[in-house]
Design an enzyme around this catalytic site. Structure first.
Site, PDB file in Angstrom:
ATOM      1  N   THR A  44     -52.010 -11.989 -26.099  1.00 56.75           N
ATOM      2  CA  THR A  44     -51.614 -12.312 -27.468  1.00 56.75           C
ATOM      3  C   THR A  44     -50.141 -12.699 -27.614  1.00 56.75           C
ATOM      4  O   THR A  44     -49.788 -13.348 -28.596  1.00 56.75           O
ATOM      5  CB  THR A  44     -51.900 -11.130 -28.424  1.00 56.75           C
ATOM      6  OG1 THR A  44     -51.181  -9.982 -27.974  1.00 56.75           O
ATOM      7  CG2 THR A  44     -53.370 -10.826 -28.483  1.00 56.75           C
ATOM      8  N   ASP A  45     -49.285 -12.321 -26.669  1.00 55.75           N
ATOM      9  CA  ASP A  45     -47.843 -12.576 -26.844  1.00 55.75           C
ATOM     10  C   ASP A  45     -47.553 -14.029 -27.206  1.00 55.75           C
ATOM     11  O   ASP A  45     -46.775 -14.299 -28.111  1.00 55.75           O
ATOM     12  CB  ASP A  45     -47.071 -12.244 -25.555  1.00 55.75           C
ATOM     13  CG  ASP A  45     -46.553 -10.819 -25.536  1.00 55.75           C
ATOM     14  OD1 ASP A  45     -47.288  -9.934 -25.998  1.00 55.75           O
ATOM     15  OD2 ASP A  45     -45.419 -10.590 -25.070  1.00 55.75           O
ATOM     16  N   LYS A 105     -48.180 -14.800 -34.343  1.00 55.50           N
ATOM     17  CA  LYS A 105     -48.263 -13.347 -34.169  1.00 55.50           C
ATOM     18  C   LYS A 105     -47.176 -12.719 -35.029  1.00 55.50           C
ATOM     19  O   LYS A 105     -45.992 -13.010 -34.846  1.00 55.50           O
ATOM     20  CB  LYS A 105     -48.076 -12.974 -32.700  1.00 55.50           C
ATOM     21  CG  LYS A 105     -48.326 -11.499 -32.417  1.00 55.50           C
ATOM     22  CD  LYS A 105     -48.342 -11.162 -30.926  1.00 55.50           C
ATOM     23  CE  LYS A 105     -48.719  -9.692 -30.734  1.00 55.50           C
ATOM     24  NZ  LYS A 105     -48.770  -9.311 -29.315  1.00 55.50           N
ATOM     25  N   THR A 108     -54.968  -8.770 -22.420  1.00 57.55           N
ATOM     26  CA  THR A 108     -55.662  -7.541 -22.785  1.00 57.55           C
ATOM     27  C   THR A 108     -57.149  -7.760 -23.013  1.00 57.55           C
ATOM     28  O   THR A 108     -57.986  -6.942 -22.649  1.00 57.55           O
ATOM     29  CB  THR A 108     -55.013  -6.957 -24.061  1.00 57.55           C
ATOM     30  OG1 THR A 108     -53.628  -6.761 -23.791  1.00 57.55           O
ATOM     31  CG2 THR A 108     -55.621  -5.636 -24.453  1.00 57.55           C
TER      32      THR A 108
END
Lengths: 418, 418
Positions: free
Chosen positions: A160-161, A237, A84
């Site tokens: 970010t995953d 996360k 992203t």
């Protein structure tokens, strides 16, 4: 006035200049200002619109910026792997395919010019859910090349995953005197709430600090206030959508970075860099890929563990319950793994807190069966560390190192208030 | 003065009465007072010791308390399954084996007499890491029996490792008008910091409230201040050792319960009970045990998923990354599961936040492969729910129900500040 245009909007008492962004509300114009900050303006209040630069210009038609290096600023390389955060730059340049040259970056976030001399490079373009161990190696190789070519700080733009898995892998693989900052975004640039620009600014700032090691930088709060710099082996996360999704676990963040004032406030001790060795990089990218991470649950069957042993797996991280337990229904499988020299180590699915396999009989029995407690190490970090250890050491040595700190992943004591 | 003795200690200006507890510091005597609270007293400051009742008395030699029911108080049954919270009572009675009669409970926590008419019963004595689906069924059966025999509230003493799995199972299995409160302790009674007594008091209090449904009650803070009542399908153990280890996820707790004042403060709407149906219980304890919970990680191999399909598993919960993704390396396994009518559903390893498989291509592809998004449901809850659905419904109906709320496990919107 189209999306992408650089405009000047006159209101009753003030004027806004910036790039027109997509807006979720048709009565509002969203402008990204040079500061990287977005402002939503009620269309009815706009008195005059001046289009200073059309966003329609084809990307490759933009003249090069020909920026000269500022000798007072450090040289920072931004390596993009996708995700992203990188899509923002795509949007700004109008390119569907990734574009991540220094010029693209500066056009998207002009403020970077005041923070560092920027070099941009695309090394991958994948969604981070598709990150593979071989891409960790590719990223480590790219970092080495940049540092040897003069980069004094590295920023890795990443989805970010799985950013915390990659941060952990780089922590074990890369030894250098240069800060390596992974940065992502939770909201893409086509949303007024995008965190991409501020995170990149703060990450580049962090990369200019006289520190070494691997870090993750993301929003520290839901609002656009402060970013947090997290140790690469202590971060996870912890929310699927919030902008402050990344949290240090069992530790405080390393520092707060204010993306507006560029002030860096350290919250705990940090590894300082030895400038005399700034170009030295030692990589150790050996990984044993036959490692699995298994979350245990009530009634989990020993046959599951036997499957891994029978299929050539060399190491297993069990994400146990509480202080590091598994159901007795799993003991037979653990014995089988132990008999076949598969290294089994234990973390906890409580996420927070430390494994302690001496308190209850279950934990003591598991240790007698050869299971190694991973202390206050996160499951994801333990998984990556076990790949690293089994890729570099004999079984016995790997087993000993598993519960010892190598790259900040284990602390002797944890702050219970974290 | 031995451990277990009930003593009166005179100091310069004050007097303490209570049961002598083990102390970690040999210069200090720890006394558990009738309030359930512990106090540590410097041995040097004790002027006089009076042993009011010896702790040496054999358990079965204690005379029955012959307490009469107080007609103003509700009848609460405390069912013990084992765990740290129940070990307190063991200790107090001097018994090595579990003892959990009403008399034992009242002797250990006399304050309970003022909260409810207590009945105690041991239904299991296991560490909760060894909880099995068949024990969930046994617990549900015991709850039904108690309610039909006049219990107006149920407290289940449970080990904390898997208490949230059991709470979730009972939420799907038991339909009644009576509150069912699971309670545990993070510190055993031989430690001055034990949370057992206060949690039991607050749990019994919560069980007297005019509410229905399944809840978990534990400390709400690290200190002895307030307890939190959590919805049984929205709670998770999130610390291995802290006393406030249990947290509501994507939701606030249902209520605060003050174990000292007995005040219950509701934080959100709660299911109120229909007194006219108080003795009615409908159980549905069918479970398909061939269900697995798999946490995904970078590079996870499709062969793993094929193993489950080939070994007769009927349902799989994937704990994916971010908004509900898996690596592409796992797609082949997911196709194989889909072709073989294995129900695959997706939660997120970020713990907090909602799965949204419409944002990125990965999520959309997974949905096309038949993967069901579990919305804001916790992985552990989704695992139990899938066992419940596949035990009661045909494949197609189970698939539809998986993403619909049945027992509070899915909310249409989540509070992003939770």
């Amino acid at each position: 006035m189209d999306i992408g245009d650089f405009v000047k909007l006159e209101l009753e008492n003030t004027t806004y200049s910036g790039t027109v962004m997509p807006s979720l509300n048709e009565d509002t114009v969203v402008i990204k200002m040079k500061s990287g900050y977005n402002v939503g303006i009620d269309k009815k209040k706009i008195k005059n619109i001046e289009i200073l630069e059309s966003g329609d210009k084809p990307k490759y038609g933009l003249p090069p910026l020909n920026l000269e290096k500022n000798p007072k600023l450090k040289n920072i390389s931004i390596l993009s792997t996708g995700g992203t955060v990188a899509s923002r730059v795509d949007y700004k340049t109008g390119a569907v395919h990734p574009a991540f040259t220094a010029d693209d970056l500066i056009r998207a976030v002009p403020e970077l010019m005041d923070v560092a001399n920027i070099k941009g490079k695309v090394i991958l373009n994948i969604l981070s859910e598709n990150m593979l161990p071989k891409y960790w190696v590719m990223t480590a190789d790219a970092i080495k090349e940049e540092i040897e070519n003069g980069a004094e700080g590295i920023v890795i733009a990443h989805g970010t995953d799985t950013m915390h898995y990659t941060a952990s892998a780089l922590s074990f693989m890369v030894n250098s005197e240069v800060p390596i900052i992974l940065v992502g975004a939770q909201r893409s640039s086509d949303r007024p709430s995008s965190d991409a620009a501020l995170n990149i600014i703060a990450a580049v700032k962090a990369a200019t600090e006289p520190i070494k090691g691997v870090y993750v930088l993301m929003h520290g709060e839901t609002g656009d206030t402060v970013c947090h710099l997290h140790e690469g082996t202590k971060v996870r996360k912890l929310h699927s959508s919030r902008r402050d999704a990344f949290k240090s676990v069992n530790e405080t963040p390393i520092a707060e970075v204010n993306p507006f004032t560029k002030k860096v406030t350290y919250l705990r001790e940090v590894k300082s860099q030895d400038r005399s060795k700034i170009k030295e990089v030692v990589l150790n990218t050996n990984l044993e890929e036959k490692v699995a991470l298994i979350k245990v649950y009530p009634g989990i069957d020993s046959e599951i563990l036997k499957f891994y042993v029978d299929n050539g797996y060399k190491g297993i991280i069990l994400e146990g319950t509480g202080l590091g337990h598994t159901p007795e229904t799993f003991f037979e499988g653990i014995d089988y793994a132990n008999e076949n020299n598969v290294l089994v180590a234990m973390t906890t699915q409580t996420i927070n807190g430390r494994v302690n396999m001496n308190v209850y009989s279950n934990g003591r029995e598991l240790q007698a069966k050869g299971v190694i407690p991973c202390e206050d190490m996160l499951s994801e970090v333990a998984f990556v560390k076990l790949m690293h250890l089994l890729g570099n050491y004999e079984f016995k040595e790997a087993k000993e190192l598993m519960s010892k700190n190598i790259a900040g992943e284990i602390n002797e004591s944890i702050n219970l208030e974290c």
